[in-house]
Design a protein around this motif. Structure first.
Motif, PDB file in Angstrom:
ATOM      1  N   UNK A 127      89.035  -4.083  28.529  1.00  0.00           N
ATOM      2  CA  UNK A 127      87.919  -4.529  27.709  1.00  0.00           C
ATOM      3  C   UNK A 127      86.588  -4.065  28.282  1.00  0.00           C
ATOM      4  N   UNK A 128      86.591  -3.622  29.533  1.00  0.00           N
ATOM      5  CA  UNK A 128      85.349  -3.183  30.177  1.00  0.00           C
ATOM      6  C   UNK A 128      84.704  -2.036  29.400  1.00  0.00           C
ATOM      7  N   UNK A 129      85.501  -1.072  28.959  1.00  0.00           N
ATOM      8  CA  UNK A 129      84.944   0.052  28.191  1.00  0.00           C
ATOM      9  C   UNK A 129      84.332  -0.420  26.879  1.00  0.00           C
ATOM     10  N   UNK A 130      84.985  -1.372  26.242  1.00  0.00           N
ATOM     11  CA  UNK A 130      84.469  -1.898  24.987  1.00  0.00           C
ATOM     12  C   UNK A 130      83.161  -2.661  25.215  1.00  0.00           C
ATOM     13  N   UNK A 131      83.098  -3.399  26.306  1.00  0.00           N
ATOM     14  CA  UNK A 131      81.865  -4.118  26.625  1.00  0.00           C
ATOM     15  C   UNK A 131      80.723  -3.155  26.927  1.00  0.00           C
ATOM     16  N   UNK A 132      81.014  -2.080  27.626  1.00  0.00           N
ATOM     17  CA  UNK A 132      79.987  -1.068  27.901  1.00  0.00           C
ATOM     18  C   UNK A 132      79.470  -0.493  26.579  1.00  0.00           C
ATOM     19  N   UNK A 133      80.386  -0.175  25.673  1.00  0.00           N
ATOM     20  CA  UNK A 133      80.001   0.409  24.381  1.00  0.00           C
ATOM     21  C   UNK A 133      79.164  -0.554  23.559  1.00  0.00           C
ATOM     22  N   UNK A 134      79.548  -1.815  23.489  1.00  0.00           N
ATOM     23  CA  UNK A 134      78.812  -2.767  22.657  1.00  0.00           C
ATOM     24  C   UNK A 134      77.439  -3.065  23.252  1.00  0.00           C
ATOM     25  N   UNK A 135      77.356  -3.153  24.574  1.00  0.00           N
ATOM     26  CA  UNK A 135      76.045  -3.369  25.205  1.00  0.00           C
ATOM     27  C   UNK A 135      75.143  -2.161  24.956  1.00  0.00           C
ATOM     28  N   UNK A 136      75.687  -0.968  25.078  1.00  0.00           N
ATOM     29  CA  UNK A 136      74.934   0.256  24.792  1.00  0.00           C
ATOM     30  C   UNK A 136      74.404   0.226  23.361  1.00  0.00           C
ATOM     31  N   UNK A 137      75.253  -0.158  22.409  1.00  0.00           N
ATOM     32  CA  UNK A 137      74.832  -0.232  21.011  1.00  0.00           C
ATOM     33  C   UNK A 137      73.761  -1.299  20.789  1.00  0.00           C
ATOM     34  N   UNK A 138      73.937  -2.447  21.409  1.00  0.00           N
ATOM     35  CA  UNK A 138      72.966  -3.525  21.231  1.00  0.00           C
ATOM     36  C   UNK A 138      71.603  -3.165  21.827  1.00  0.00           C
ATOM     37  N   UNK A 139      71.615  -2.483  22.960  1.00  0.00           N
ATOM     38  CA  UNK A 139      70.366  -2.118  23.617  1.00  0.00           C
ATOM     39  C   UNK A 139      69.625  -1.015  22.861  1.00  0.00           C
ATOM     40  N   UNK A 140      70.360  -0.047  22.331  1.00  0.00           N
ATOM     41  CA  UNK A 140      69.743   1.134  21.716  1.00  0.00           C
ATOM     42  C   UNK A 140      69.520   1.026  20.211  1.00  0.00           C
ATOM     43  N   UNK A 141      70.057   0.003  19.556  1.00  0.00           N
ATOM     44  CA  UNK A 141      69.974  -0.035  18.092  1.00  0.00           C
ATOM     45  C   UNK A 141      68.553  -0.145  17.559  1.00  0.00           C
ATOM     46  N   UNK A 142      67.658  -0.768  18.291  1.00  0.00           N
ATOM     47  CA  UNK A 142      66.271  -0.880  17.827  1.00  0.00           C
ATOM     48  C   UNK A 142      65.582   0.483  17.736  1.00  0.00           C
ATOM     49  N   UNK A 143      65.973   1.406  18.608  1.00  0.00           N
ATOM     50  CA  UNK A 143      65.391   2.748  18.565  1.00  0.00           C
ATOM     51  C   UNK A 143      65.773   3.492  17.293  1.00  0.00           C
ATOM     52  N   UNK A 144      66.879   3.093  16.680  1.00  0.00           N
ATOM     53  CA  UNK A 144      67.376   3.765  15.474  1.00  0.00           C
ATOM     54  C   UNK A 144      66.926   3.060  14.198  1.00  0.00           C
ATOM     55  N   UNK A 145      66.206   1.964  14.321  1.00  0.00           N
ATOM     56  CA  UNK A 145      65.806   1.188  13.139  1.00  0.00           C
ATOM     57  C   UNK A 145      65.080   2.075  12.128  1.00  0.00           C
ATOM     58  N   UNK A 146      65.530   1.984  10.878  1.00  0.00           N
ATOM     59  CA  UNK A 146      64.905   2.733   9.796  1.00  0.00           C
ATOM     60  C   UNK A 146      65.378   4.165   9.646  1.00  0.00           C
ATOM     61  N   UNK A 147      66.286   4.602  10.509  1.00  0.00           N
ATOM     62  CA  UNK A 147      66.798   5.971  10.436  1.00  0.00           C
ATOM     63  C   UNK A 147      68.225   5.955   9.898  1.00  0.00           C
ATOM     64  N   UNK A 148      68.746   7.129   9.620  1.00  0.00           N
ATOM     65  CA  UNK A 148      70.132   7.220   9.151  1.00  0.00           C
ATOM     66  C   UNK A 148      71.117   6.760  10.220  1.00  0.00           C
ATOM     67  N   UNK A 149      70.701   6.804  11.477  1.00  0.00           N
ATOM     68  CA  UNK A 149      71.600   6.409  12.566  1.00  0.00           C
ATOM     69  C   UNK A 149      71.728   4.892  12.711  1.00  0.00           C
ATOM     70  N   UNK A 150      70.809   4.140  12.129  1.00  0.00           N
ATOM     71  CA  UNK A 150      70.878   2.675  12.228  1.00  0.00           C
ATOM     72  C   UNK A 150      72.183   2.146  11.654  1.00  0.00           C
ATOM     73  N   UNK A 151      72.667   2.786  10.592  1.00  0.00           N
ATOM     74  CA  UNK A 151      73.920   2.324   9.981  1.00  0.00           C
ATOM     75  C   UNK A 151      75.095   2.482  10.945  1.00  0.00           C
ATOM     76  N   UNK A 152      75.040   3.471  11.817  1.00  0.00           N
ATOM     77  CA  UNK A 152      76.124   3.672  12.784  1.00  0.00           C
ATOM     78  C   UNK A 152      76.135   2.583  13.844  1.00  0.00           C
TER      79      UNK A 152
END
Length: 125
Positions: free
Chosen positions: A39-64
């Protein structure tokens, strides 16, 4: 839709590729017996997504970012919901978890394809 500078878009795409890769390793590991990356890899991925998602706000990448986060939350909820089946009946527990893992893997592959094509991912599905 906001258009980011090329270097910022590339950096977010790189985050997306790394996240999809980590998700895929976990999903494949859940389907193949004895290949449990943890589960460590999954936790790394979800934390990465949670931290970086604000940078993608309003772009096509936000949906990802939404797609990956929701995929993990749904899969986690479904695993928890079906966990008691392992104690009651092993075969139904195994079938349920295999089905959830395949569903999760399909979502990851679908999202990754859209990311590589530089397209937003459709939410309903």
């Amino acid at each position: 839709m906001i258009v980011l500078p090329e270097d910022q878009e590339r950096a977010l795409r790189t985050v997306g590729v790394v996240s999809y890769l980590l998700h895929a390793v976990v999903a494949v590991g859940a389907v193949i017996p004895s290949l449990q990356p943890g589960i460590v890899l999954l936790l790394i991925a979800i934390v990465l997504d949670l931290v970086k998602r604000e940078e993608a706000a309003g772009t096509w990448q936000a949906s990802h970012f939404r797609w990956r986060i929701r995929s993990v939350l749904w899969a986690g909820g479904l695993y928890l919901l079906t966990f008691p089946l392992w104690f009651l009946f092993v075969l139904p527990g195994w079938l349920a978890w295999t089905g959830i893992s395949v569903w999760f893997l399909v979502r990851i592959v679908r999202g990754w394809i859209h990311l590589n094509d530089r397209r937003p991912i459709d939410e309903p599905a």
